[in-house]
Write an enzyme that holds these catalytic residues in place. Structure first.
Site, PDB file in Angstrom:
ATOM      1  N   CYS A   1      38.524 104.978 124.669  1.00  0.00           N
ATOM      2  CA  CYS A   1      37.803 103.798 125.159  1.00  0.00           C
ATOM      3  C   CYS A   1      38.096 102.584 124.263  1.00  0.00           C
ATOM      4  O   CYS A   1      37.793 102.598 123.070  1.00  0.00           O
ATOM      5  CB  CYS A   1      36.304 104.082 125.200  1.00  0.00           C
ATOM      6  SG  CYS A   1      35.328 102.633 125.622  1.00  0.00           S
TER       7      CYS A   1
ATOM      8  N   THR B   1      36.159  97.056 135.218  1.00  0.00           N
ATOM      9  CA  THR B   1      37.462  97.596 134.826  1.00  0.00           C
ATOM     10  C   THR B   1      37.420  98.350 133.505  1.00  0.00           C
ATOM     11  O   THR B   1      38.238  99.234 133.273  1.00  0.00           O
ATOM     12  CB  THR B   1      38.520  96.475 134.718  1.00  0.00           C
ATOM     13  OG1 THR B   1      38.082  95.515 133.753  1.00  0.00           O
ATOM     14  CG2 THR B   1      38.733  95.802 136.070  1.00  0.00           C
TER      15      THR B   1
ATOM     16  N   HIS C   1      32.891 100.889 129.600  1.00  0.00           N
ATOM     17  CA  HIS C   1      32.001 100.908 128.436  1.00  0.00           C
ATOM     18  C   HIS C   1      31.081  99.704 128.655  1.00  0.00           C
ATOM     19  O   HIS C   1      31.576  98.575 128.812  1.00  0.00           O
ATOM     20  CB  HIS C   1      32.814 100.776 127.141  1.00  0.00           C
ATOM     21  CG  HIS C   1      32.010 100.682 125.885  1.00  0.00           C
ATOM     22  ND1 HIS C   1      32.207 101.535 124.806  1.00  0.00           N
ATOM     23  CD2 HIS C   1      31.034  99.835 125.509  1.00  0.00           C
ATOM     24  CE1 HIS C   1      31.372 101.202 123.826  1.00  0.00           C
ATOM     25  NE2 HIS C   1      30.652 100.169 124.231  1.00  0.00           N
TER      26      HIS C   1
ATOM     27  N   HIS D   1      29.187  96.481 129.019  1.00  0.00           N
ATOM     28  CA  HIS D   1      29.374  95.162 128.397  1.00  0.00           C
ATOM     29  C   HIS D   1      28.719  94.104 129.255  1.00  0.00           C
ATOM     30  O   HIS D   1      28.714  94.197 130.479  1.00  0.00           O
ATOM     31  CB  HIS D   1      30.864  94.849 128.205  1.00  0.00           C
ATOM     32  CG  HIS D   1      31.693  94.964 129.451  1.00  0.00           C
ATOM     33  ND1 HIS D   1      32.146  96.175 129.926  1.00  0.00           N
ATOM     34  CD2 HIS D   1      32.146  94.031 130.325  1.00  0.00           C
ATOM     35  CE1 HIS D   1      32.843  95.976 131.032  1.00  0.00           C
ATOM     36  NE2 HIS D   1      32.842  94.688 131.307  1.00  0.00           N
TER      37      HIS D   1
END
Ligand code: 5GP
Ligand code: ZN
Length: 113
Positions: free
Chosen positions: A5, A94, A97, A99
């Site tokens: 990641c 996309t 994680h 955000h």
């Protein structure tokens, strides 16, 4: 930390980025493809796929605090700014994680999309 990641790596300084704010739980860094004069990403240091992935309350509070700190540091707090959390494929997420995009530094208009 999830090994494949990119935001885990940036948030934990495995890869360095252009940081605007950091504390124990979160960090904020500039988007590599900015869509406004200020375009900063606020991310937790722990890996969560998105906002509906069981994110603890203290992490969400730290993210909100980081938004405030970014807005102050960027000088956009008084004029106003936009926070976006793309969640899942239909939203065009996309990077999987969690955000928050913090966008500002110009008049973003009244339209949401
Ligand atoms: P999403 O569509 O998932 O909400 O947005 C992901 C964002 O991450 C995009 O705006 C993209 O420009 C940004 N991004 C992707 N990879 C990197 C990277 O390695 N570094 C930085 N600073 N931003 C990235
Ligand atoms: Zn991650």
């Amino acid at each position: 930390m999830k090994d494949d990641c990119i935001f885990c790596k940036i948030a934990n300084h495995v890869i360095e980025s252009n940081y605007v704010y950091e504390d124990d739980l979160v960090c904020a860094f500039r988007d590599m493809n900015p869509q406004a004069p200020t375009h900063v990403l606020v991310v937790p240091k722990e890996h969560y796929a998105n906002i509906v992935d069981g994110v603890p309350g203290d992490t969400l509070a730290a993210m909100a605090h980081a938004v405030d700190e970014v807005a102050k540091a960027e000088g956009i707090r008084e004029d106003g700014f936009r926070v976006i959390a793309n969640t899942g494929d239909a939203a065009g997420q996309t990077v999987h994680h969690l955000h928050w995009h913090v966008l500002g530094g110009k008049n973003l208009g009244e339209g949401l999309l």
